[in-house]
Motif scaffolding. Structure first.
Motif, PDB file in Angstrom:
ATOM      1  N   ILE A   1       5.689  17.002  -5.027  1.00  0.00           N
ATOM      2  CA  ILE A   1       5.579  17.704  -3.737  1.00  0.00           C
ATOM      3  C   ILE A   1       4.131  18.092  -3.492  1.00  0.00           C
ATOM      4  CG2 ILE A   1       6.357  19.696  -2.409  1.00  0.00           C
ATOM      5  CD1 ILE A   1       8.887  19.705  -4.166  1.00  0.00           C
ATOM      6  N   PHE A   2       3.472  18.640  -4.518  1.00  0.00           N
ATOM      7  CA  PHE A   2       2.059  19.005  -4.386  1.00  0.00           C
ATOM      8  C   PHE A   2       1.201  17.762  -4.169  1.00  0.00           C
ATOM      9  CE2 PHE A   2       3.349  23.089  -5.911  1.00  0.00           C
ATOM     10  CZ  PHE A   2       2.371  23.963  -5.492  1.00  0.00           C
ATOM     11  N   GLY A   3       1.507  16.699  -4.902  1.00  0.00           N
ATOM     12  CA  GLY A   3       0.746  15.465  -4.730  1.00  0.00           C
ATOM     13  C   GLY A   3       0.888  14.901  -3.332  1.00  0.00           C
ATOM     14  N   ALA A   4       2.110  14.894  -2.809  1.00  0.00           N
ATOM     15  CA  ALA A   4       2.335  14.404  -1.446  1.00  0.00           C
ATOM     16  C   ALA A   4       1.615  15.282  -0.429  1.00  0.00           C
ATOM     17  CB  ALA A   4       3.838  14.371  -1.144  1.00  0.00           C
TER      18      ALA A   4
ATOM     19  N   GLN B   1       0.822  -1.209   0.000  1.00  0.00           N
ATOM     20  CA  GLN B   1       0.000   0.000   0.000  1.00  0.00           C
ATOM     21  C   GLN B   1       0.858   1.262   0.000  1.00  0.00           C
ATOM     22  OE1 GLN B   1      -0.521  -2.660   1.915  1.00  0.00           O
ATOM     23  NE2 GLN B   1      -2.708  -3.039   2.282  1.00  0.00           N
ATOM     24  N   MET B   2       2.027   1.194   0.649  1.00  0.00           N
ATOM     25  CA  MET B   2       2.918   2.356   0.664  1.00  0.00           C
ATOM     26  C   MET B   2       3.452   2.634  -0.745  1.00  0.00           C
ATOM     27  SD  MET B   2       4.196   4.783   2.431  1.00  0.00           S
ATOM     28  CE  MET B   2       3.908   4.271   4.133  1.00  0.00           C
ATOM     29  N   SER B   3       3.755   1.575  -1.486  1.00  0.00           N
ATOM     30  CA  SER B   3       4.170   1.759  -2.885  1.00  0.00           C
ATOM     31  C   SER B   3       3.041   2.395  -3.697  1.00  0.00           C
ATOM     32  CB  SER B   3       4.557   0.409  -3.505  1.00  0.00           C
ATOM     33  OG  SER B   3       5.678  -0.149  -2.863  1.00  0.00           O
ATOM     34  N   GLY B   4       1.800   1.975  -3.417  1.00  0.00           N
ATOM     35  CA  GLY B   4       0.654   2.556  -4.104  1.00  0.00           C
ATOM     36  C   GLY B   4       0.471   4.023  -3.763  1.00  0.00           C
ATOM     37  N   GLU B   5       0.732   4.383  -2.505  1.00  0.00           N
ATOM     38  CA  GLU B   5       0.566   5.778  -2.101  1.00  0.00           C
ATOM     39  C   GLU B   5       1.534   6.698  -2.834  1.00  0.00           C
ATOM     40  OE1 GLU B   5       0.533   6.847   1.995  1.00  0.00           O
ATOM     41  OE2 GLU B   5      -1.002   5.369   2.527  1.00  0.00           O
ATOM     42  N   VAL B   6       2.793   6.270  -2.968  1.00  0.00           N
ATOM     43  CA  VAL B   6       3.758   7.150  -3.627  1.00  0.00           C
ATOM     44  C   VAL B   6       3.447   7.276  -5.115  1.00  0.00           C
ATOM     45  CG1 VAL B   6       5.534   5.404  -4.217  1.00  0.00           C
ATOM     46  CG2 VAL B   6       6.201   7.753  -3.688  1.00  0.00           C
TER      47      VAL B   6
END
Length: 336
Positions: A278-281, A257-262
């Motif tokens: 940066i904006f996406g994060a 899920q962490m890979s999916g988040e990035v």
């Protein structure tokens, strides 16, 4: 014959020599405003929240280096992010090293993982590459679940922040914040320089037309592996900083899920742009933070935002701005 050879070498030189966009007064002004805002932010916003945002923004920028400028979609970047978090936390807590040494150990571990996973994965392309990175990342997840030094589902807790270079006490929130901010700014400069270097130009040429790059004599596999290892190393820096900020490392950081988040963060902001990730994060982390205490399911809201952005902003939020008339007028250009 000599004329043909000369023409061939000229083509080989011209291909990666895409002129980097200059830093005009508008861009410099916006960067100065952004940096000033980040310096003053702890006086108005909870520092832990901003540090979390910066860590994930750094993670997204590292991932964007691979997908945005090399054209490689990895589903396994959580292994580097979470692996470095474990390595850094263990080194600082169990070995008693200083935080900067702990972070270097985490980055070295992530680089080694990137070398191994990348060496196997770059032999394939497209969805096969992505699936191999996912499979190897899941293998590392199960290793983290079973390895004694990770403490399984309990994770590594109560990780001391220590003193940076033996002088700066990172247990003081302000010191920790400006350390993370300094690392974030330095990495952005490194990525910008890397992208606009001859090596970065060749990566772009591989992204645009791999077969042509091969025909011009470039060792495509070596360039891909180099980009993969660098992306993994910078993702490791983000993971190591996160472990010090929150003073723990858990399995959450190495899950798929962490890979999916990035991936989500990078797509929302804009693939192939410097500030898009940066904006996406910032968008994803803010949604998670403010919806965590509400009755709204965070994953559903994030999914809806992603759907809207995909349907309306095909290039991502920043990518669409770059492609707009105002963006072009201000000197921005979306090169993806």
């Amino acid at each position: 014959m000599s004329k043909a050879i000369h023409s061939h070498h000229a083509s080989a030189t011209v291909l990666p020599a895409e002129a980097p966009a200059g830093l005009g007064p508008v861009k410099i002004g916006l960067m100065a405003i952004g940096l000033a805002a980040l310096i003053a932010a702890p006086m108005f916003i909870y520092p832990i929240f901003i540090m979390k945002l910066l860590c994930f923004a750094l993670f997204a920028c590292a991932f964007n280096l691979l997908i945005g400028y090399t054209g490689l979609l990895s589903f396994g970047h959580a292994a580097f992010f979470g692996g470095a978090a474990y390595f850094t936390a263990h080194a600082v807590k169990e070995w008693g090293v200083t935080p900067e040494i702990g972070i270097i150990i985490g980055m070295a571990g992530a680089a080694l993982l990137g070398l191994v996973i990348g060496f196997v994965a770059i032999r394939r392309q497209g969805i096969y590459f992505a699936m191999i990175t996912l499979a190897l990342s899941q293998m590392f997840y199960f290793f983290s679940l079973q390895a004694p030094f990770t403490h399984g589902e309990d994770g590594l807790q109560s990780v001391p922040r220590g003193h940076l270079f033996g002088l700066l006490d990172l247990s003081v929130q302000t010191n920790m914040y400006y350390t993370v901010l300094a690392a974030f700014v330095i990495v952005l400069l490194v990525i910008w320089r890397f992208v606009h270097s001859p090596f970065g130009m060749i990566l772009k040429s591989i992204r645009e037309n791999e077969q042509r790059a091969i025909s011009l004599g470039y060792s495509v596999q070596h360039y891909k592996l180099g980009a993969f290892v660098m992306s993994a190393t910078l993702a490791g820096l983000a993971g190591g900083l996160k472990a010090l900020v929150f003073q723990f490392a858990t399995l959450t950081d190495v899950t798929w899920q962490m890979s999916g988040e990035v991936i989500l963060m990078t797509l929302l902001g804009g693939i192939g742009t410097m500030i898009g990730p940066i904006f996406g994060a910032g968008l994803v982390v803010t949604l998670q933070n403010y919806l965590a205490t509400s009755d709204f399911p965070v994953t559903i809201i994030t999914g809806l935002v992603f759907m809207v952005c995909v349907l309306v902003f095909r290039r991502g939020l920043v990518g669409e701005f770059y492609a707009s008339r105002l963006g072009r007028k201000l000197g921005f250009e979306h090169r993806r």
